[in-house]
Design an enzyme around this catalytic site. Structure first.
Site, mmCIF file in Angstrom:
data_model
loop_
_atom_site.group_PDB
_atom_site.id
_atom_site.type_symbol
_atom_site.label_atom_id
_atom_site.label_comp_id
_atom_site.label_asym_id
_atom_site.label_seq_id
_atom_site.Cartn_x
_atom_site.Cartn_y
_atom_site.Cartn_z
ATOM 1 N N HIS A 1 7.492 0.979 18.896
ATOM 2 C CA HIS A 1 6.401 1.509 18.060
ATOM 3 C C HIS A 1 6.614 2.993 17.726
ATOM 4 O O HIS A 1 5.819 3.851 18.130
ATOM 5 C CB HIS A 1 5.036 1.299 18.740
ATOM 6 C CG HIS A 1 3.902 1.284 17.757
ATOM 7 N ND1 HIS A 1 2.776 0.519 17.911
ATOM 8 C CD2 HIS A 1 3.727 1.956 16.589
ATOM 9 C CE1 HIS A 1 1.946 0.720 16.902
ATOM 10 N NE2 HIS A 1 2.518 1.596 16.082
ATOM 11 N N ARG B 1 1.669 -4.181 12.370
ATOM 12 C CA ARG B 1 1.049 -4.433 13.673
ATOM 13 C C ARG B 1 1.653 -5.712 14.245
ATOM 14 O O ARG B 1 1.936 -6.668 13.499
ATOM 15 C CB ARG B 1 -0.465 -4.610 13.532
ATOM 16 C CG ARG B 1 -1.236 -3.297 13.415
ATOM 17 C CD ARG B 1 -1.192 -2.470 14.704
ATOM 18 N NE ARG B 1 -1.935 -1.235 14.633
ATOM 19 C CZ ARG B 1 -1.416 -0.044 14.284
ATOM 20 N NH1 ARG B 1 -0.136 0.048 13.941
ATOM 21 N NH2 ARG B 1 -2.168 1.037 14.274
ATOM 22 N N GLY C 1 0.855 -1.190 0.000
ATOM 23 C CA GLY C 1 0.000 0.000 0.000
ATOM 24 C C GLY C 1 0.884 1.229 0.000
ATOM 25 O O GLY C 1 1.971 1.226 -0.575
ATOM 26 N N GLU D 1 1.480 -5.054 23.006
ATOM 27 C CA GLU D 1 2.328 -3.946 23.445
ATOM 28 C C GLU D 1 1.562 -3.019 24.394
ATOM 29 O O GLU D 1 0.349 -2.905 24.278
ATOM 30 C CB GLU D 1 2.879 -3.175 22.232
ATOM 31 C CG GLU D 1 1.836 -2.569 21.334
ATOM 32 C CD GLU D 1 2.428 -1.919 20.082
ATOM 33 O OE1 GLU D 1 3.205 -2.578 19.375
ATOM 34 O OE2 GLU D 1 2.095 -0.750 19.831
HETATM 35 C C1 GLV Z 1 0.646 3.690 14.069
HETATM 36 O O1 GLV Z 1 0.910 2.548 14.278
HETATM 37 C C2 GLV Z 1 -0.407 4.101 13.217
HETATM 38 O O2 GLV Z 1 -1.272 3.277 12.880
HETATM 39 O O3 GLV Z 1 -0.421 5.271 12.833
#
Ligand code: GLV
Length: 323
Positions: free
Chosen positions: A285, A238, A156, A267
């Site tokens: 993250h 994710r 994407g 997490e």
């Molecule tokens: C972060 O993980 C987002 O989805 O922006």
């Protein structure tokens, strides 16, 4: 609607967006330590809720807000924390913040790929712990990515940008996507393949899919078994995309070359196996955590809230159920 609408930021929005909201609406911001109980209480009477990926936006929260609620503006591109059906039932619009973080996240995927391939985290730990004994011909040898076959799972926006960034490394480029991506094929010579084929052929596999029931544990024991024992796996999508236990076993047993991970199942608690596994680069993250991306994301959150409360179509609708 209008100037007295109430916007509740259930955790925190950066000043770039917060100031835009405060100039127009009555705003309340709970801060990073807000508990679920505080969120439920503060949401009452809100016309707009600003949410993020760290907590569930579900029927309970929507009902606590009340039937006047018009929009849930999620700070982030992913919205797996939002119960879209519950929002649609209550005719609450959901928005997200795409594009603003595309480049930042793709750059982090490349950073993790390089760091994992050279075991930068392990080498740095050695140095920080004072155990470095000096230059060593055999120690800390890793993999080079130039000429590597690079597989993007989910080409994407972010996956596509990642592919552009790695194009200079040469080698083959493979991708999976629901639809063919002619621009990646023409510009970058990328080839659309099935996931198993990509896993078998790639030296670097980078995951760029959302977290959904369908993508849960896409990379499991079987998938890892298809990968080359020298392959590098990168996940900035994710945590749920990867079966953590299976990945830790593959690393511990030398069945996978290395891994670079920014996201984790459950997490912020991560499986302790990741801390002791060899050749892993870890990040907490931070895919979108650049000054530019986070400011722009904050402004997008505000723009989405303002549009919906003004009765307009928001710039980034996830669902369009408008009141
Ligand atoms: C972060 O993980 C987002 O989805 O922006």
């Amino acid at each position: 609607m209008g100037e007295r609408s109430r916007v509740v930021v259930l955790r925190e929005l950066l000043p770039a967006g917060q100031e835009l909201l405060a100039a127009r609406f009555e705003t309340d911001s709970l801060g990073l330590d807000a508990t679920r109980e505080q969120m439920l209480a503060a949401a009452a009477g809100a016309d707009a809720l600003v949410t993020d990926l760290t907590f569930a936006v579900d029927g309970e929260l929507l009902d606590a807000a009340g039937s006047q609620l018009k929009v849930v503006a999620n700070f982030g591109v992913g919205y797996d924390n939002v119960d879209l059906a519950a929002c649609a039932e209550r005719e609450v619009v959901v928005t997200n913040t795409p594009d603003a973080l595309t480049n930042a996240t793709a750059e982090l995927a490349l950073t993790l790929a390089m760091a994992a391939a050279r075991d930068l985290s392990g080498a740095e730990k050695d140095l920080r712990e004072g155990s470095w004994q000096g230059w060593d011909p055999a120690r800390w040898r890793g993999f080079e990515l130039s000429g590597a076959t690079i597989g993007v799972v989910g080409a994407g926006r972010i996956g596509g940008r990642f592919m552009e960034l790695v194009a200079g490394l040469g080698g083959e480029r493979l991708y999976t996507a629901r639809q063919p991506k002619p621009e990646l094929e023409l510009k970058l010579g990328a080839e659309r393949v099935h996931l198993d084929d990509l896993l078998r052929r790639s030296d670097l596999v980078s995951l760029h899919l959302p977290g959904t029931p369908e993508t849960r544990h896409l990379i499991d024991e079987r998938a890892l078994g298809l990968m080359k024992p020298t392959a590098v796996l990168v996940n900035t999508g994710r945590g749920t995309l990867v079966d953590s236990k299976a990945l830790i076993r593959a690393l511990d047993e030398g069945r996978l070359g290395a891994a670079g991970l920014d996201v984790f199942e459950g997490e912020p608690d991560l499986d302790p196996g990741f801390l002791s596994a060899p050749r892993v680069a870890l990040a907490p993250h931070i895919g979108s955590a650049t000054f530019r991306a986070r400011d722009e994301m904050s402004r997008l959150v505000a723009a989405n809230v303002i549009a919906v409360l003004d009765g307009r179509e928001p710039p980034n609708p996830v669902t369009r159920a408008k009141k």
